[in-house]
Design an enzyme around this catalytic site. Structure first.
Site, PDB file in Angstrom:
ATOM      1  NE  ARG A 176      -3.173   0.265   3.213  1.00 10.96           N
ATOM      2  CZ  ARG A 176      -4.414   0.720   3.053  1.00 10.96           C
ATOM      3  NH1 ARG A 176      -5.266   0.002   2.364  1.00 10.96           N
ATOM      4  NH2 ARG A 176      -4.804   1.851   3.585  1.00 10.96           N
ATOM      5  NE  ARG A 180       5.148   9.157  -4.241  1.00  9.03           N
ATOM      6  CZ  ARG A 180       4.426   9.578  -3.213  1.00  9.03           C
ATOM      7  NH1 ARG A 180       4.977  10.321  -2.281  1.00  9.03           N
ATOM      8  NH2 ARG A 180       3.141   9.288  -3.161  1.00  9.03           N
ATOM      9  NE  ARG A 254      -4.114  -6.251  15.674  1.00  4.73           N
ATOM     10  CZ  ARG A 254      -3.567  -6.490  16.852  1.00  4.73           C
ATOM     11  NH1 ARG A 254      -3.888  -7.589  17.533  1.00  4.73           N
ATOM     12  NH2 ARG A 254      -2.705  -5.645  17.383  1.00  4.73           N
ATOM     13  NE  ARG A 285      -3.098   5.442  12.305  1.00  5.62           N
ATOM     14  CZ  ARG A 285      -3.456   4.980  11.129  1.00  5.62           C
ATOM     15  NH1 ARG A 285      -2.724   5.235  10.062  1.00  5.62           N
ATOM     16  NH2 ARG A 285      -4.554   4.271  10.975  1.00  5.62           N
ATOM     17  CD  GLU A 310      -5.241   4.846  14.743  1.00  8.98           C
ATOM     18  OE1 GLU A 310      -5.313   6.055  14.453  1.00  8.98           O
ATOM     19  OE2 GLU A 310      -5.176   3.937  13.911  1.00  8.98           O
ATOM     20  CE1 TYR A 358      -6.305  -1.500   5.773  1.00  6.58           C
ATOM     21  CE2 TYR A 358      -4.442  -2.863   5.191  1.00  6.58           C
ATOM     22  CZ  TYR A 358      -4.952  -1.732   5.773  1.00  6.58           C
ATOM     23  OH  TYR A 358      -4.087  -0.841   6.362  1.00  6.58           O
ATOM     24  CG  ASP A 360      -8.022   2.863   1.612  1.00 10.99           C
ATOM     25  OD1 ASP A 360      -7.989   2.775   2.857  1.00 10.99           O
ATOM     26  OD2 ASP A 360      -6.991   2.865   0.907  1.00 10.99           O
TER      27      ASP A 360
END
Ligand code: FAD
Ligand code: UDP
Length: 384
Positions: A176, A180, A254, A285, A310, A358, A360
């Protein structure tokens, strides 16, 4: 003759999008949700005048023009660009893995130097594969970015998030993240990205316009369980295994808990998302919510701020299922449940929970459009 065309279980993005498409075509929908509010995981509270992502930070991103035009046609979006920072034992790194990260790690300044260092760090893991594809997350990460990045930015964070060793997790999870050789901290490769300026609740309200909505209603504990008396068809967006009464066994999930607090400072961490990639810190996070909608000096208009830590944990009865655990056991079990789902002709199983995927937000909306169009082939998706 039932009163509704569709009974929709779950008012998250799948259920709400489906309801929107159906009501626009004159079909009657009843949307129920067991939570006391609509919106599923994109629901937001307001604390100290700040829109708080109650179920975790949600950044809308897509390259699908149909989906982007669809959501922007319902409510305006801002220009938020996700550029998270990773904190490893006090050292800060830009994400996703890009020239800024490579400079911070190794002091390299050119793409050629960075590429040479990555190749050097990958070599051992690539040789160990002997030409085969990576079969787990550790192999995938080591052959993608090498040992330093794996050890500093991936291994401990991933094991905190998933509660499993990286060798027991599927490779796709780490694919994911972009890698770069340019100085670009945009977390996503997509063409379009942003946050609804009036909040996700406004988006959900628009999607649910025209539907009847009943909250705090658990499908399995309500008269609607016998849904054929209420509607011609059922759209189910709850957990896949729950629908079949866990007959074949329980799927693993989870769950995530959020410790949210108000800080008496206008700007706590200077960024919306800071990942803590070391195992020493128990949370994955910290989100500072105002940075999703306030930019530059706007951040200082409110003297306070809201932050959420989190914490990731294994699902237990009574918790919210969040992330499907796509290991071999769960994938096989989900496939067995999907086979049973296909034998339920009047039920659409959609979204993250019912498809055990999973997913988005944008792909969830695209999937709802696709499923609706399959059932109503006369309605082109380009004419949403
Ligand atoms: P949900 O939003 O989970 O909705 C399902 C609904 O069904 C819930 O409201 C639930 O209460 C209801 N329900 C379940 N069982 C029953 C029952 N028995 N009776 C009645 N109602 C029931 N995606 C992005 O694109 N960008 C992001 O930045 C992003 N961040 C995320 C962060 C976190 C922590 C998580 C967990 C997910 C994130 N996602 C993100 C994914 C996003 O949340 C999902 O793609 C999307 O919300 C899925 O929508 P859904 O309708 O499938 O499910
Ligand atoms: N990841 C990581 N380090 C980070 C951020 C992410 O190793 O600092 C890995 C982790 O395995 C995670 C995956 O990349 O599960 C996908 O991250 P993403 O931020 O897309 O996950 P989500 O927002 O869905 O939790």
């Amino acid at each position: 003759m039932p009163k509704y065309d569709y009974l929709i279980v779950g008012s998250g993005l799948f259920g709400a999008t489906f309801a929107h498409l159906a009501t626009r075509r004159g079909l009657r929908c009843l949307v129920i949700d067991k939570r006391p509010h609509a919106g599923g995981n994109v629901y937001q509270d307001t604390i100290e005048g700040i829109a708080v992502h109650t179920y975790g930070a949600h950044i809308f991103h897509t390259s699908d023009r149909t989906v982007w035009d669809f959501v922007c046609g319902l409510t305006p979006f801002n220009r938020f660009t996700n550029a998270p920072v990773a904190n490893f034992k006090g050292r800060l790194f830009n994400l996703p893995f890009n020239m800024n990260t490579f400079h911070q790690l190794w002091g390299v300044t050119t793409p050629a130097e960075a590429e040479a260092e990555i190749e050097r760090q990958k070599a051992e893991a690539v040789a160990r594969l002997e030409g085969r594809q990576p079969t787990n997350l550790e192999e995938q990460a080591l052959t993608l970015v090498g040992r330093d990045i794996y050890e500093i930015l991936i291994k401990e964070y991933t094991e905190k998030q998933w509660g499993r060793p990286c060798t027991a997790l599927p490779a796709f999870i780490i694919r994911r993240l972009p890698v770069r050789l340019v100085y670009d901290n945009n977390y996503f490769n997509n063409l379009y990205q942003g946050i609804p300026t009036e909040g996700y609740n406004a988006l959900i309200d628009r999607l649910l316009e025209g539907s009847d909505v009943q909250l705090a209603t658990d499908f399995f504990e309500s008269p609607y369980h016998d849904w054929r008396a209420t509607a011609r068809q059922l759209v189910y967006t709850g957990p896949l295994d729950r629908y079949f009464n866990y007959d074949l066994g329980r799927l693993d999930w989870r769950t995530v808990t959020f410790r949210t607090r108000v800080e008496d400072t206008p700007n706590y961490q200077g960024n919306a998302v800071v990942n803590y990639t070391s195992a020493e810190v128990p949370y994955t996070r910290v989100i500072e919510h105002k940075h999703f909608t306030c930019f530059g000096s706007e951040v200082y208009a409110n003297p306070r701020t809201v932050v959420s830590e989190e914490y990731s944990a294994e699902y237990h009865e009574g918790a919210e299922p969040y992330y499907p655990v796509n290991d071999a056991r769960n994938d096989a079990l989900a496939a067995a449940y999907r086979e049973r789902a296909e034998r339920e002709p009047d039920v659409v199983f959609g979204g993250r929970l019912a498809q055990y995927r999973y997913y988005d937000m944008a792909p969830v909306i695209a999937e709802a459009m696709h499923r609706f169009a399959e059932l109503h082939p006369d309605c082109a998706t380009t004419n949403i």
